[in-house]
Design a protein around this motif. Structure first.
Motif, PDB file in Angstrom:
ATOM      1  N   GLN A 135      -0.787  10.976  10.701  1.00  0.00           N
ATOM      2  CA  GLN A 135      -0.202  12.070  11.279  1.00  0.00           C
ATOM      3  C   GLN A 135       1.119  12.023  12.231  1.00  0.00           C
ATOM      4  N   ASN A 136       1.888  12.759  12.099  1.00  0.00           N
ATOM      5  CA  ASN A 136       3.255  12.952  12.839  1.00  0.00           C
ATOM      6  C   ASN A 136       2.652  13.313  14.190  1.00  0.00           C
ATOM      7  N   LEU A 137       3.037  12.688  15.201  1.00  0.00           N
ATOM      8  CA  LEU A 137       2.710  12.912  16.579  1.00  0.00           C
ATOM      9  C   LEU A 137       3.951  13.349  17.322  1.00  0.00           C
ATOM     10  N   TYR A 138       3.841  14.559  18.189  1.00  0.00           N
ATOM     11  CA  TYR A 138       5.194  15.165  18.676  1.00  0.00           C
ATOM     12  C   TYR A 138       5.029  15.135  20.471  1.00  0.00           C
ATOM     13  N   SER A 139       3.831  14.784  20.693  1.00  0.00           N
ATOM     14  CA  SER A 139       3.580  14.971  22.227  1.00  0.00           C
ATOM     15  C   SER A 139       2.454  13.927  22.596  1.00  0.00           C
ATOM     16  N   TYR A 195       0.972  -1.301   0.114  1.00  0.00           N
ATOM     17  CA  TYR A 195       0.112   0.001  -0.043  1.00  0.00           C
ATOM     18  C   TYR A 195       0.883   1.117   0.166  1.00  0.00           C
ATOM     19  N   TRP A 196       0.530   2.140  -0.851  1.00  0.00           N
ATOM     20  CA  TRP A 196       1.618   3.345  -1.092  1.00  0.00           C
ATOM     21  C   TRP A 196       1.046   4.518  -0.535  1.00  0.00           C
ATOM     22  N   GLY A 197       1.850   5.547   0.100  1.00  0.00           N
ATOM     23  CA  GLY A 197       1.438   6.603   0.736  1.00  0.00           C
ATOM     24  C   GLY A 197       2.328   7.621   0.318  1.00  0.00           C
ATOM     25  N   MET A 198       1.698   8.758   0.620  1.00  0.00           N
ATOM     26  CA  MET A 198       2.482  10.229   0.351  1.00  0.00           C
ATOM     27  C   MET A 198       3.584  10.460   1.320  1.00  0.00           C
ATOM     28  N   GLU A 240      -2.552  19.793  11.648  1.00  0.00           N
ATOM     29  CA  GLU A 240      -2.185  19.209  10.462  1.00  0.00           C
ATOM     30  C   GLU A 240      -3.505  18.047  10.198  1.00  0.00           C
ATOM     31  N   PHE A 241      -3.754  17.626  11.426  1.00  0.00           N
ATOM     32  CA  PHE A 241      -4.912  16.516  11.354  1.00  0.00           C
ATOM     33  C   PHE A 241      -6.184  17.053  10.741  1.00  0.00           C
ATOM     34  N   GLU A 242      -6.509  18.154  11.381  1.00  0.00           N
ATOM     35  CA  GLU A 242      -7.741  19.077  10.843  1.00  0.00           C
ATOM     36  C   GLU A 242      -7.723  19.207   9.411  1.00  0.00           C
ATOM     37  N   ALA A 243      -6.555  19.712   9.051  1.00  0.00           N
ATOM     38  CA  ALA A 243      -6.590  19.911   7.622  1.00  0.00           C
ATOM     39  C   ALA A 243      -6.775  18.777   6.602  1.00  0.00           C
ATOM     40  N   MET A 244      -6.086  17.832   7.138  1.00  0.00           N
ATOM     41  CA  MET A 244      -5.989  16.483   6.351  1.00  0.00           C
ATOM     42  C   MET A 244      -7.470  15.845   6.268  1.00  0.00           C
ATOM     43  N   TRP A 259      -2.502  19.148  -0.135  1.00  0.00           N
ATOM     44  CA  TRP A 259      -1.743  17.866  -0.343  1.00  0.00           C
ATOM     45  C   TRP A 259      -2.416  16.694  -0.154  1.00  0.00           C
ATOM     46  N   ALA A 260      -3.633  16.773   1.085  1.00  0.00           N
ATOM     47  CA  ALA A 260      -4.474  15.673   1.270  1.00  0.00           C
ATOM     48  C   ALA A 260      -5.430  15.721   0.203  1.00  0.00           C
ATOM     49  N   ARG A 261      -5.968  16.934  -0.187  1.00  0.00           N
ATOM     50  CA  ARG A 261      -6.967  16.690  -1.391  1.00  0.00           C
ATOM     51  C   ARG A 261      -6.616  16.278  -2.653  1.00  0.00           C
ATOM     52  N   PHE A 262      -5.201  16.613  -2.827  1.00  0.00           N
ATOM     53  CA  PHE A 262      -4.503  15.931  -4.039  1.00  0.00           C
ATOM     54  C   PHE A 262      -4.334  14.549  -4.087  1.00  0.00           C
ATOM     55  N   ALA A 263      -4.056  14.256  -2.658  1.00  0.00           N
ATOM     56  CA  ALA A 263      -3.900  12.551  -2.666  1.00  0.00           C
ATOM     57  C   ALA A 263      -5.014  11.836  -2.575  1.00  0.00           C
ATOM     58  N   ASP A 264      -6.267  12.575  -2.152  1.00  0.00           N
ATOM     59  CA  ASP A 264      -7.432  12.081  -2.023  1.00  0.00           C
ATOM     60  C   ASP A 264      -7.948  11.552  -3.274  1.00  0.00           C
ATOM     61  N   ALA A 265      -7.277  12.299  -4.504  1.00  0.00           N
ATOM     62  CA  ALA A 265      -8.039  12.051  -6.077  1.00  0.00           C
ATOM     63  C   ALA A 265      -6.965  10.879  -6.591  1.00  0.00           C
ATOM     64  N   LEU A 266      -5.848  10.570  -5.988  1.00  0.00           N
ATOM     65  CA  LEU A 266      -4.915   9.632  -6.722  1.00  0.00           C
ATOM     66  C   LEU A 266      -5.462   8.238  -6.378  1.00  0.00           C
ATOM     67  N   GLU A 267      -5.762   7.431  -7.360  1.00  0.00           N
ATOM     68  CA  GLU A 267      -6.145   6.169  -6.927  1.00  0.00           C
ATOM     69  C   GLU A 267      -5.003   5.326  -6.579  1.00  0.00           C
ATOM     70  N   ASP A 268      -5.268   4.219  -5.828  1.00  0.00           N
ATOM     71  CA  ASP A 268      -4.422   3.349  -5.150  1.00  0.00           C
ATOM     72  C   ASP A 268      -3.397   4.127  -4.447  1.00  0.00           C
ATOM     73  N   VAL A 269      -3.471   5.259  -3.971  1.00  0.00           N
ATOM     74  CA  VAL A 269      -2.510   5.926  -2.646  1.00  0.00           C
ATOM     75  C   VAL A 269      -3.648   5.748  -1.505  1.00  0.00           C
ATOM     76  N   TRP A 270      -2.904   4.875  -0.600  1.00  0.00           N
ATOM     77  CA  TRP A 270      -3.574   4.535   0.522  1.00  0.00           C
ATOM     78  C   TRP A 270      -3.669   5.238   1.777  1.00  0.00           C
ATOM     79  N   PHE A 271      -2.390   6.188   2.033  1.00  0.00           N
ATOM     80  CA  PHE A 271      -2.208   6.840   3.125  1.00  0.00           C
ATOM     81  C   PHE A 271      -1.466   8.062   2.925  1.00  0.00           C
ATOM     82  N   ILE A 272      -1.821   9.084   3.802  1.00  0.00           N
ATOM     83  CA  ILE A 272      -1.131  10.410   3.709  1.00  0.00           C
ATOM     84  C   ILE A 272      -0.299  10.965   4.886  1.00  0.00           C
ATOM     85  N   THR A 273       1.041  11.093   4.619  1.00  0.00           N
ATOM     86  CA  THR A 273       1.917  11.818   5.457  1.00  0.00           C
ATOM     87  C   THR A 273       1.560  13.365   5.369  1.00  0.00           C
TER      88      THR A 273
END
Lengths: 476, 218
Positions: free
Chosen positions: A164-168, A92-95, A150-154, A120-134
Motif C-alpha cells: 500500500q502507498n501511504l501518504y500520511s 519475489y515479483w510484484g504488480m 485502496e487497502f480496503e479494495a485490495m 487489479w488485486a483480484r487479477f494479481a491474486d490469480a497469477l501464480e508466483d506474483v507475491w505482492f501487489i502495488t
C-alpha cells in the motif's frame, strides 16, 4: 540449487561508492523536514542546523545503524501460503501501480478508480508466483483517505502481501488498524506483516514529511519499512553513473539510519533500484533504457554489501504493450534477477511507467517466468547427465518416450502461457492472433472467472467501518 | 541598423555559449560603460536566450545547454536588474509567467526544466520555487501582472492544490491564464479544475504557453 549471481561492480568499486556516500552525508548533510527526526539525529551525534533542517551524519552513525538492521525479514499475505522472506536467496515479483490505466474493455487511457484497485488485486491474486501487489490509485475518492480505500479494495480481493502507498501518518495508522483486523490483532500483524511503510526520499538528500510521518507511525509498532529513492541520473544526480549511485545510496542510507535510531533492529528494505535516467532531449525521466540496469545491479550488490534486503522496480518507457515494452522489460527483469534483487515491482507497467495495462501485465508475467527459469540454471549430476540412458539408446535412437524424460521434462523445460510456440499453420488456423490479443483474452477470462478467498463477513464490515470513520475524520 | 555595442555583443555570446561567469562580467561591463541596461537586455540577453531556445528546438542544444543558458541569463539579469527598476521600463518578452510547484510538494525538477525552456522561448519567468502556498501565487501574479500562472504537482495527494490555487486566482479576479502539469495530471483533470491549458510534458508546456499568450489580448 542456489542461484548464480552476476556482479558487474567489483567489491572495491562498491566500497568506493559507499565511501563517497558516507562523505556526502557528512559533508553536505541531509534535509529532514520534521524536527522530530533532526532531534533524534542530533542526540545520536549528528551536527544539526534546525533553521536549514540539515543534519550532517558522521560515518560511524550510519555504519552503526546498518549493524542493527536485519539481513532478512518476513512479509505476509492473509493466507500463510503467501508468506515470504525478503532477503532470501530468490526474487519475489510484484504488480506495478500508478495513476493511469489502459481500459481493458475500451482501450481508452483514463485515470484509475477504486474499482480498478479491486480488479487489479483480484487479477494479481490469480497469477501464480506474483507475491505482492502495488495498487493503482483510487482517484475517485477523497485524496485524504485514498490509502484507506485502496487497502480496503485490495484486501477484499487478494490474499497476497499488499504494498500500500501511504501518504500520511494518519493513513499509516488507519491501514495498520485495518491490517490488524485482517490478521487477527496487532501481535499477529507484527508477526505476519500484511503491508509495510514504503517511503521515498526526494533526491538529492531530502526526506519529506510524508515519508517521515509514515516511518514515525509504523517503525515503533514493529511494521517493516522500505526506504527508496527515485533519483534521476543527470538531473537530481550527476550524469556519471558512479556519482549518481553514490548519491542515491546516501539518500537511502540516511533514511535507514533514522529508522534504526527510532528503533534498533527495525526491519527495513533498501532501494536505489528505482532510479531513472534523464533524457536530455525529451526532458523525460527514463525507466527502460540500458543505463538503468546499472542502478538495478548496484541495488542488488549494495544490498548484499550492507547486509540489507533490497527492493527494485522495473518499468518501460513505452506507452503500449509493444516490442519496445517487451525488450525493455525483459532486459531489466533479467538483470534484476541475475544481480540478486529480492523484491521486484513492475508487472503490468505501461504508459511510460505512469500507469498499468492488463495485457502488459500478462506479457510481463511471462517474461518474469522465463527470467526465473534462466536464473534457476542447469543442474549437472549423474541423474541429469543420464549417461546410462544415452548408451542404452545408442546411435539413431530418441529420448521422447522414456521414463527419464517423463520424470524431468516439466522441471527442465518450462511451459509457456501466452507465448506462441505453435506451427505457422496452426497459428493461421487459430486466427493469427498476436501477443496482445492473446493477453487481452486471457486477462478478460481471469477477471471473469477468478474468485479470491473472501474475507470473513465481520472482518469486511469492520474494515469498511474504519474507512467510513477515516472519511469522517478527514472532513473535520 | 545601428552597430551593436561590444559589451552587448559579449553578453549575447556568453549567454548563447552558456558561459555563466562571462555573462555576469559582460553585464557589469554594460553598466560600467554607461550603456542602457534595457538596450543590453533587449539587444543582447533576450535574443541570446531566444536563439538558445531555437537551437534546442533544432536539436543542436540539449537540456544541459539550454538550462545553463538560462542560468547565464539569470546571472546577467541580476546585475542589470537594479538599474532597470530605476527606469521603470519594460523588457521585450512573449509574456510574463509566474511558475511554481504547489503546496506540500517538494518535487520541482520538472518545474525547473520548464522554467528554463520558457525563458529560452522568450518568456519572462518569475519562479516561486516549491511547496508554494496558494496566496503566494495570487500575490505574485498580481504584483507582476502575470499573463500566465504555471503550476506543477507530482503527487496525487498534492494535485488537488492545483485546483484550489486556480480557484483562488479566479476569485482574486486576475486576468492570468493557468497551465498545469506533472506526472499524475491528465487533460481531463486539468479541464475539471478549470485550468486553461495542460502541459503533458515540458515541451508541450512551452507550446501551450505560446498559444495562451497568442490567444490573449495585449
Amino acid at each position: 540449487m542456489t542461484r548464480k549471481i552476476i556482479e558487474p561492480f567489483t567489491r572495491g568499486e562498491l566500497y568506493d561508492i559507499n565511501q563517497a556516500s558516507l562523505e556526502i552525508m557528512e559533508r553536505a548533510g541531509v534535509w529532514y523536514e520534521r524536527e522530530e527526526a533532526l532531534k533524534i539525529l542530533e542526540k545520536a551525534g549528528a551536527e544539526v542546523d534546525y533553521k536549514t533542517k540539515i543534519a550532517k551524519l558522521p560515518d560511524y552513525l550510519v555504519k552503526d545503524a546498518l549493524k542493527h538492521a536485519p539481513r532478512k525479514f518476513r512479509l505476509a499475505g492473509r493466507e500463510r501460503k503467501y508468506d515470504f522472506v525478503v532477503g532470501n536467496d530468490r526474487t519475489y515479483w510484484g504488480m506495478m501501480g500508478g495513476p493511469l490505466i489502459v481500459d481493458l474493455e475500451t482501450g481508452v487511457l483514463r485515470e484509475t478508480t477504486k474499482k480498478d484497485v479491486a480488479d487489479w488485486a483480484r487479477f494479481a491474486d490469480a497469477l501464480e508466483d506474483v507475491w505482492f501487489i502495488t495498487p493503482p490509485m483510487a482517484r475517485d475518492v477523497n485524496p485524504a483517505v485514498s490509502a484507506e480505500h485502496e487497502f480496503e479494495a485490495m484486501v477484499n480481493n487478494s490474499s497476497k502481501f499488499l504494498e500500500q502507498n501511504l501518504y500520511s501518518g494518519t493513513g499509516a495508522k488507519n491501514v495498520f488498524e485495518m491490517a490488524s483486523v485482517v490478521q487477527g490483532g496487532d501481535e499477529e500483524l507484527i508477526k505476519n506483516p500484511l503491508f509495510w511503510g514504503a517511503g521515498c526520499a526526494v533526491s538529492p538528500l531530502q526526506h519529506c514529511a510524508i515519508a517521515l510521518d509514515v516511518w514515525f507511525e509504523l517503525v515503533p509498532r514493529g511494521i517493516p519499512c522500505l526506504v527508496a529513492t527515485e533519483s534521476i541520473v543527470g538531473a537530481t544526480g550527476p550524469i556519471t553513473m558512479a556519482g549518481s549511485l553514490a548519491l542515491a545510496n546516501a539518500d537511502v542510507l540516511s533514511g535507514i539510519t533514522l529508522i534504526q535510531l527510532i528503533k534498533k533492529g527495525a526491519p527495513v528494505a533498501y532501494s536505489i533500484g528505482l532510479s531513472h535516467i534523464m533524457d536530455m532531449k525529451k526532458a523525460e525521466a527514463l525507466c527502460g533504457c540500458p543505463e538503468r540496469v546499472f542502478a538495478i545491479a548496484a541495488n542488488g550488490q549494495l544490498g548484499r554489501f550492507h547486509g540489507l534486503p533490497v527492493w527494485a522496480g522495473v518499468a518501460t518507457d513505452s506507452k503500449l504493450p509493444d516490442a519496445q515494452a517487451g525488450y525493455e522489460m525483459a532486459l531489466s527483469a533479467l538483470y534484476t534477477v541475475l544481480t540478486g534483487n529480492h523484491m521486484v515491482m513492475g508487472i503490468g507497467s505501461s504508459l511510460a511507467s505512469r500507469g498499468i495495462s492488463y495485457e502488459e501485465a500478462l506479457i510481463d508475467w511471462e517474461i518474469m517466468r522465463m527470467v526465473t527459469r534462466i536464473a534457476k540454471g542447469v543442474e549437472v549430476n549423474e541423474e541429469t547427465l543420464a549417461v546410462d540412458l544415452i548408451c542404452k539408446t545408442g546411435p539413431g535412437g530418441n529420448f521422447i518416450a522414456t521414463e527419464h524424460t517423463l520424470r524431468h521434462y516439466k522441471n527442465e523445460i518450462q511451459d509457456a502461457i501466452i507465448t506462441d510456440r505453435s506451427s505457422v499453420w496452426t497459428w493461421e488456423k487459430e486466427g493469427k492472433k498476436d501477443m496482445v490479443t492473446r493477453a487481452r483474452e486471457m486477462a478478460k477470462k481471469i477477471l471473469k472467472e477468478h474468485e479470491p478467498t473472501p474475507l470473513p463477513k465481520d472482518v469486511q464490515l469492520k474494515i469498511s467501518e474504519i474507512v467510513k470513520r477515516a472519511e469522517k475524520e478527514a472532513k473535520i | 541598423m545601428t552597430e551593436i555595442k561590444e559589451p552587448i555583443q559579449k553578453l549575447y555570446q556568453s549567454i548563447l555559449h552558456f558561459d555563466v561567469r562571462g555573462a555576469k562580467d559582460a553585464a557589469k561591463e554594460v553598466l560600467n560603460n554607461g550603456i542602457d541596461p534595457l538596450e543590453a537586455l533587449n539587444g543582447g540577453a533576450i535574443p541570446a536566450l531566444r536563439e538558445a531556445g531555437n537551437k534546442f528546438e533544432r536539436g543542436d542544444y540539449f537540456l544541459p545547454e539550454i538550462m545553463l543558458c538560462a542560468e547565464a541569463f539569470q546571472e546577467a539579469y541580476r546585475v542589470l536588474e537594479p538599474e532597470l527598476l530605476n527606469k521603470k521600463e519594460k523588457t521585450e518578452s512573449l509574456g510574463r509567467i509566474v511558475i511554481g510547484t504547489v503546496m506540500g510538494d517538494m518535487h520541482d525538477i520538472g518545474k525547473n526544466l520548464v522554467k528554463a525552456l520558457l525563458q529560452g522561448a522568450g518568456f519572462e519567468v518569475h519562479d516561486l520555487g516549491r511547496d508554494v502556498p496558494i496566496q503566494r501565487f495570487v500575490e505574485k501574479a498580481k504584483e507582476v501582472d502575470a499573463d500566465i500562472v504555471a503550476m506543477s504537482a507530482l503527487l496525487t495527494v498534492t494535485m488537488q492544490f492545483l485546483g484550489t490555487t486556480i480557484s483562488a486566482l479566479k476569485k482574486a479576479g486576475l486576468r492570468a491564464k493557468t497551465i498545469v502539469g506533472g506526472a499524475p495530471i491528465t487533460a481531463d483533470f486539468a479541464r475539471s479544475i478549470g485550468a486553461d491549458a495542460f502541459a503533458g510534458d515540458a515541451l508541450i508546456g512551452i507550446e501551450e504557453c505560446k498559444k495562451l499568450v497568442g490567444k490573449m489580448e495585449k
